[in-house]
Write a protein that holds these residues in place. Sequence first.
Motif, PDB file in Angstrom:
ATOM      1  N   UNK A 114      -1.724 -28.878  20.029  1.00  0.00           N
ATOM      2  CA  UNK A 114      -0.488 -29.162  19.313  1.00  0.00           C
ATOM      3  C   UNK A 114       0.695 -28.458  19.974  1.00  0.00           C
ATOM      4  N   UNK A 115       1.868 -29.031  19.763  1.00  0.00           N
ATOM      5  CA  UNK A 115       3.098 -28.409  20.241  1.00  0.00           C
ATOM      6  C   UNK A 115       4.075 -28.320  19.074  1.00  0.00           C
ATOM      7  N   UNK A 116       5.104 -27.489  19.239  1.00  0.00           N
ATOM      8  CA  UNK A 116       6.070 -27.330  18.158  1.00  0.00           C
ATOM      9  C   UNK A 116       7.364 -26.703  18.632  1.00  0.00           C
ATOM     10  N   UNK A 117       8.249 -26.428  17.677  1.00  0.00           N
ATOM     11  CA  UNK A 117       9.568 -25.860  17.950  1.00  0.00           C
ATOM     12  C   UNK A 117       9.457 -24.483  18.601  1.00  0.00           C
ATOM     13  N   UNK A 118      10.488 -24.116  19.347  1.00  0.00           N
ATOM     14  CA  UNK A 118      10.538 -22.771  19.943  1.00  0.00           C
ATOM     15  C   UNK A 118      10.761 -21.694  18.892  1.00  0.00           C
ATOM     16  N   UNK A 119      10.976 -22.111  17.626  1.00  0.00           N
ATOM     17  CA  UNK A 119      11.068 -21.121  16.542  1.00  0.00           C
ATOM     18  C   UNK A 119       9.692 -20.585  16.162  1.00  0.00           C
ATOM     19  N   UNK A 120       8.621 -21.234  16.636  1.00  0.00           N
ATOM     20  CA  UNK A 120       7.273 -20.747  16.351  1.00  0.00           C
ATOM     21  C   UNK A 120       6.946 -19.552  17.242  1.00  0.00           C
ATOM     22  N   UNK A 121       6.259 -18.585  16.652  1.00  0.00           N
ATOM     23  CA  UNK A 121       5.803 -17.390  17.374  1.00  0.00           C
ATOM     24  C   UNK A 121       4.274 -17.386  17.344  1.00  0.00           C
ATOM     25  N   UNK A 122       3.652 -17.186  18.513  1.00  0.00           N
ATOM     26  CA  UNK A 122       2.200 -17.106  18.569  1.00  0.00           C
ATOM     27  C   UNK A 122       1.709 -15.683  18.331  1.00  0.00           C
ATOM     28  N   UNK A 123       0.681 -15.536  17.484  1.00  0.00           N
ATOM     29  CA  UNK A 123       0.107 -14.224  17.174  1.00  0.00           C
ATOM     30  C   UNK A 123      -1.383 -14.232  17.498  1.00  0.00           C
ATOM     31  N   UNK A 124      -1.844 -13.131  18.039  1.00  0.00           N
ATOM     32  CA  UNK A 124      -3.262 -12.927  18.339  1.00  0.00           C
ATOM     33  C   UNK A 124      -3.776 -11.817  17.443  1.00  0.00           C
ATOM     34  N   UNK A 125      -4.945 -12.049  16.825  1.00  0.00           N
ATOM     35  CA  UNK A 125      -5.523 -11.045  15.930  1.00  0.00           C
ATOM     36  C   UNK A 125      -6.311 -10.036  16.745  1.00  0.00           C
ATOM     37  N   UNK A 126      -6.181  -8.779  16.361  1.00  0.00           N
ATOM     38  CA  UNK A 126      -6.952  -7.721  17.040  1.00  0.00           C
ATOM     39  C   UNK A 126      -7.418  -6.706  15.995  1.00  0.00           C
ATOM     40  N   UNK A 127      -8.191  -5.755  16.455  1.00  0.00           N
ATOM     41  CA  UNK A 127      -8.658  -4.701  15.552  1.00  0.00           C
ATOM     42  C   UNK A 127      -9.774  -5.137  14.636  1.00  0.00           C
ATOM     43  N   UNK A 130       0.802  -1.212   0.000  1.00  0.00           N
ATOM     44  CA  UNK A 130       0.000   0.000   0.000  1.00  0.00           C
ATOM     45  C   UNK A 130       0.835   1.262   0.000  1.00  0.00           C
ATOM     46  N   UNK A 131       0.172   2.412   0.169  1.00  0.00           N
ATOM     47  CA  UNK A 131       0.840   3.709   0.124  1.00  0.00           C
ATOM     48  C   UNK A 131       1.344   4.075   1.510  1.00  0.00           C
ATOM     49  N   UNK A 132       2.445   4.831   1.542  1.00  0.00           N
ATOM     50  CA  UNK A 132       3.083   5.167   2.812  1.00  0.00           C
ATOM     51  C   UNK A 132       2.177   5.992   3.708  1.00  0.00           C
ATOM     52  N   UNK A 133       1.330   6.865   3.112  1.00  0.00           N
ATOM     53  CA  UNK A 133       0.504   7.738   3.959  1.00  0.00           C
ATOM     54  C   UNK A 133      -0.714   7.027   4.535  1.00  0.00           C
ATOM     55  N   UNK A 134      -1.041   5.818   4.051  1.00  0.00           N
ATOM     56  CA  UNK A 134      -2.198   5.099   4.595  1.00  0.00           C
ATOM     57  C   UNK A 134      -1.811   3.795   5.309  1.00  0.00           C
ATOM     58  N   UNK A 135      -0.577   3.343   5.114  1.00  0.00           N
ATOM     59  CA  UNK A 135      -0.149   2.089   5.738  1.00  0.00           C
ATOM     60  C   UNK A 135       0.028   2.279   7.240  1.00  0.00           C
ATOM     61  N   UNK A 136      -0.282   1.237   7.983  1.00  0.00           N
ATOM     62  CA  UNK A 136      -0.135   1.261   9.441  1.00  0.00           C
ATOM     63  C   UNK A 136       0.657   0.029   9.860  1.00  0.00           C
ATOM     64  N   UNK A 137       1.278   0.052  11.044  1.00  0.00           N
ATOM     65  CA  UNK A 137       2.055  -1.109  11.481  1.00  0.00           C
ATOM     66  C   UNK A 137       1.188  -2.360  11.619  1.00  0.00           C
ATOM     67  N   UNK A 138       1.803  -3.504  11.342  1.00  0.00           N
ATOM     68  CA  UNK A 138       1.122  -4.780  11.541  1.00  0.00           C
ATOM     69  C   UNK A 138       0.656  -4.923  12.991  1.00  0.00           C
ATOM     70  N   UNK A 139       1.373  -4.250  13.891  1.00  0.00           N
ATOM     71  CA  UNK A 139       0.993  -4.289  15.297  1.00  0.00           C
ATOM     72  C   UNK A 139      -0.391  -3.724  15.566  1.00  0.00           C
ATOM     73  N   UNK A 140      -0.976  -3.033  14.579  1.00  0.00           N
ATOM     74  CA  UNK A 140      -2.355  -2.547  14.732  1.00  0.00           C
ATOM     75  C   UNK A 140      -3.355  -3.691  14.644  1.00  0.00           C
ATOM     76  N   UNK A 141      -2.907  -4.806  14.040  1.00  0.00           N
ATOM     77  CA  UNK A 141      -3.813  -5.925  13.802  1.00  0.00           C
ATOM     78  C   UNK A 141      -3.377  -7.212  14.508  1.00  0.00           C
TER      79      UNK A 141
END
Length: 957
Positions: A855-868, A769-780
């Motif tokens: 399920x379980x897995x490697x410590x290389x996995x990162x858990x993400x929670x969706x928001x917004x 997207x465009x720089x003036x409308x893009x927001x950090x992934x951390x918003x979601x």
Amino acid sequence: MDITLRSVLRERILSTPGHENTVLDITIGTDGAGIVSYNLANVWLDPSAPGFNAGSTALTDEEIVRAYLLVRLSEGLGYEADPGRLEIEHVYKPVGRPLGKGGRVDVLVRGAASDVESSDAFLFIECKAPSKFDADLKMIDGQLFRLSRQEPVLPKYLVYYTVELRDGSPFERLILIDTDAFPTFESWDAAGQPITDVLPESYGIASKRRYGNVPAASDSLSPLDEEAGEDQFSRLQTELHDVVWGGGGTNNNEVFVVITRLLLAKIFDEKETSPGDAYAFQRLGTAVHPESPAKLVQRLNALYKLAEDAYLALPKPSSGPAFDEARIAPEKIAYVVGRLESISVTENKHPGDILGDFFEGIIGQDFTQSKGQFFTPYKIVQFMLAMSDAVESAVETMRTSRDHLGRPRLPYVIDPSCGSGTFLIEYMKEIRAALTQPSVTDQLPARIKESHTTWFSGRAGNAWARDHLFGVENNYDLGLAAKVNMVLHGDGSMNTWISSGLLPFSHYEVDGRHNTLGSVRAAEDHPYRASRNEQFDLVISNPPFSIRLSPDEKKLIQTSFDVMRSGASEAIFIERWYQLLREGGRFISVLPEAVLDTSTGLGMREFLLKYFRMEAVVSLPYDAFRPFTSTKTAIVLATKRPVAEVRAFEKELELQRKLSPSAAAHTHFSATFAALEWNEPIFMAEPSSVGYKRRKGLSDVPTRNDLMAESDSQEQESVLSRFRRGYSDDHDAQLGFWTTLEAVASRPGLRLDPKYRWLWDFDGGVTLGSADRAVPLGSYLEIVALKKIAKGELTEERRLVDLELVEGRQGMITIEIPTVETIGSEKVSFDGADLIFSKLEPYLGKLIINPDPADIGSTEWVGLKIKGGVPRMLISYLLLDERLRDAYRRLQSGKRHARLDPKEMLELKVELPPAAEWDEINDYLAGERQKILNYRVEQVAVRDGIDVRLRTAIESG
């Protein structure tokens, strides 16, 4: 066809009085074709020999050699021209000969000195065209030994013979074998193939030539051959390897060491033998009783010891013999000596660098490269020399600088981990070529011209290197190769040390002799608190990465270094470069990219930014050093800061730390740069192709070279051309862009890798997207702390989802997942996460949508929670977009299996579709995903059906 050879030998033959006794005439046309006519009244020709018409035959290179030999025998060496004594083309049954030629001997001389009436064979001679002499050596067994057995009595001497041109005159090359001593090839080979290279006179006893430091041949000594050509050395290179290696039993590095040691012994012998004296590097004895291989090896071990003491500057003498009979058969050593004894390896009259090329071929052929011990490819070396302005700096230094005695000088250059000397050799070649051009020499004042004449004198024109070029190598085999390599390229200096490049500088003194590397400046009132050398203008290197230091080295490093004493080897070498360089001196080096981008490399980056002005960072593709290592590397160019700048930096940095004690390192550096008004531009590039693709044991495959044009005439936009143009707003991620100190310090970690800098300095972290409308992934999205599961037995059986079970870009797990009751390492539980994302090699796009909480897995996995409120499928497939995956690659750091920081990942900016379209898009994505899942189930069923069909067919049969 060698028309010159034919013409010169024809003239020499026909101008020899009495030539008509054996050779009546030789005709030759402008195209080199012609006829040789033999005098059959005095020379017997086998009637069944093909290709002859009444004693005449077509002129070839081999035929003119035979004609020359016949005249030499009859008119120069006293052999009787008589058809009962002198034969050509005697035909035998085919034995060991190529199909079509049959069994024929080129020249046969009968009659022994003790019995002139004897019809026994005396000389049994195989003639060769000069171009075939070296290539056909392997045919001696069949063409001489086996064929000669068909004579009723074995010939006294077997001769392998040719004539080539040296300075326009005939020069005989031959191998003569006395069959009384060696009746079979096996016996000759077992003795190391001793060589006699003089034809006996008038049925006499053959004598072995002796070589000495004499200007011309005498009855007792002959000078070494200084005109051996490229073909001869090329053949020698292969031949020496094949014989010493012997088809197995000796590994390549042992072959490499044996040949290199022999060459060093020969070099020492040639350079140290007094005028008029015989050389030691030759096989003594006679044709019948050559010196035994064991006695020869004993002498060579003593000779090598002298060479080692004089040339290698070892911290302590090596133990054991140089040529150990338990590891290498004396007969093999004798063979190599026999092939080398007549040839000079320190002087050669041919243009070019035949001797150096010969040895570099041995290095490439015989040294087994491995991780930590591999050679920098020529195209990389060439680029580094060009990028560091090596030639331009040498011209400027020669014109404007003086040494401590006020004399003109050249740059002092060093590679403190020089391997076999690749950088030093290429630097020598380029400096010699450039600084001897009339465009340079014609502009020099008289005093500099005097020094210039001395510097560029000698065979190779590299006398200057004795004072200005230095190398240190800790690996004995490679250090020995570097020394021999330097000598063969014309530098006979003591300035190549076989030692650690990290020792106190006093360790590089030799017998108290002052030398540039041994100079020390005490710390005194200096912001850098360890000793410094500060003699060198340029360090060019490819240091060993992450090597283990010996206990002695570690102890010495504690007293010799100030900052990096406990760091990785590359970190300590960076500090050593600072110690070596004078103010304004530069280093250019290959470094692991981990130095530039990992958290563990932060200390190295802080050191670099404080003590050096960073000029350029060029990230190389993974293929640059494969297959010997897949470590991601970069070329780094930097200039040593003046001490006043370092003092100012330390003072300001200390102030900033006091003002903001809890701030991160990059904040302190940013404030310090701002206060000092440092905002130096730094060139960066990430080329995708470097001109070659390496293959283990095979030649490189040529590819596009993004680094630099392959020739001066080639017009090509490249990394080098962009760097040389200087700062520009024309930016290209692959071929080059400019960043600044301010930009480097604006991000955590002070990262200096081009991929990362491009992402933040030019993309601003915006990926979609465009720089003036893009927001950090951390918003979601937000990071979920996944529960750790300790290794050992589990309370219940659980599915284990390893990284390889997840399909890249699909967000799906393979259909069958193993269950486990015990785990051998710590894992994480997927409970509490909406998405599971791999931080290891994240550009592969490994994502689990709707993970099973059990399920379980490697410590290389990162858990993400969706928001917004963003729908799951929408955000999931957005994370798998190609542009996001390229951004993950730019974020990742480390060696081959690189990782990203999930927190930085959430700083990436994206623009989502309008919220009103989210549900529609999400439904579409869910539907398409279901199609893929259905296809996968169907694919499994079809594959199972194949097995059923095959089993049915078998059972029914």
